[in-house]
Design a protein around this motif. Structure first.
Motif, short mmCIF file in Angstrom:
data_model
loop_
_atom_site.label_atom_id
_atom_site.label_comp_id
_atom_site.label_asym_id
_atom_site.label_seq_id
_atom_site.Cartn_x
_atom_site.Cartn_y
_atom_site.Cartn_z
N ASP A 1 0.83 -1.21 0.00
CA ASP A 1 0.00 0.00 0.00
C ASP A 1 0.86 1.26 0.00
O ASP A 1 0.57 2.22 -0.70
CB ASP A 1 -0.94 0.02 1.21
CG ASP A 1 -2.04 -1.04 1.09
OD1 ASP A 1 -2.26 -1.56 -0.02
OD2 ASP A 1 -2.69 -1.32 2.12
N ALA A 2 1.93 1.26 0.81
CA ALA A 2 2.80 2.44 0.88
C ALA A 2 3.50 2.69 -0.46
O ALA A 2 3.59 3.84 -0.91
CB ALA A 2 3.84 2.26 1.98
N ASP B 1 3.14 5.90 -2.83
CA ASP B 1 4.31 6.66 -3.30
C ASP B 1 4.32 6.76 -4.82
O ASP B 1 4.60 7.82 -5.38
CB ASP B 1 5.62 6.00 -2.83
CG ASP B 1 5.87 6.18 -1.35
OD1 ASP B 1 5.20 7.02 -0.72
OD2 ASP B 1 6.75 5.47 -0.82
N ASP B 2 4.01 5.64 -5.50
CA ASP B 2 3.94 5.65 -6.97
C ASP B 2 2.89 6.63 -7.46
O ASP B 2 3.09 7.32 -8.45
CB ASP B 2 3.62 4.25 -7.52
CG ASP B 2 4.86 3.36 -7.60
OD1 ASP B 2 5.98 3.86 -7.41
OD2 ASP B 2 4.68 2.15 -7.85
N ALA B 3 1.76 6.71 -6.75
CA ALA B 3 0.67 7.62 -7.15
C ALA B 3 1.12 9.07 -7.04
O ALA B 3 0.84 9.88 -7.94
CB ALA B 3 -0.58 7.36 -6.31
N VAL B 4 1.82 9.42 -5.97
CA VAL B 4 2.33 10.79 -5.80
C VAL B 4 3.34 11.10 -6.89
O VAL B 4 3.29 12.15 -7.53
CB VAL B 4 2.96 10.96 -4.39
CG1 VAL B 4 3.72 12.28 -4.29
CG2 VAL B 4 1.88 10.88 -3.32
#
Length: 123
Positions: A73-74, A78-81
């Motif tokens: 999930d983390a 991070d990938d989304a940001v």
């Protein structure tokens, strides 16, 4: 815009190239020297605060090869940001998995070429 030498970026890029996964190395062997439709790609390039696996600057297209380290999930957050930041800079991001590259290189290259050509027509 030419920027001066930035050895800290060059050195980090060199380290990342040296540590490339086998999937990244395989993909690079098919992207380098304008082999894919004449488009120029570079690998482990610095864009803003990020290092991307491959980028075609001319088309503002980033290609990321995701391995097993993108599943928590983390990491997904991070990938989304990171993706949002890069898109804000005007880049499009295509993600493929190590398995895609190993098991379906032709499909990966065909899809990538389709995305590159769609931008050429639209641009």
């Amino acid at each position: 815009v030419m920027r001066g030498k930035q050895p800290w970026r060059s050195n980090r890029s060199s380290v990342l190239r040296f540590q490339a996964t086998s999937a990244e190395s395989l993909l690079w062997s098919r992207l380098r020297n304008r082999q894919l439709g004449g488009f120029k790609f570079v690998r482990q390039a610095a864009i803003g605060d990020y290092y991307v696996d491959f980028v075609c600057r001319e088309q503002k297209l980033i290609l990321e090869v995701d391995g097993a380290t993108h599943g928590t999930d983390a990491e997904i957050a991070d990938d989304a940001v990171r993706t949002a930041d890069l898109q804000h800079m005007g880049y499009r991001i295509v993600r493929v998995t190590n398995a895609d590259v190993r098991d379906n290189m032709a499909g990966v290259l065909e899809s990538l070429l389709a995305v590159l050509h769609s931008e050429v027509r639209a641009g």
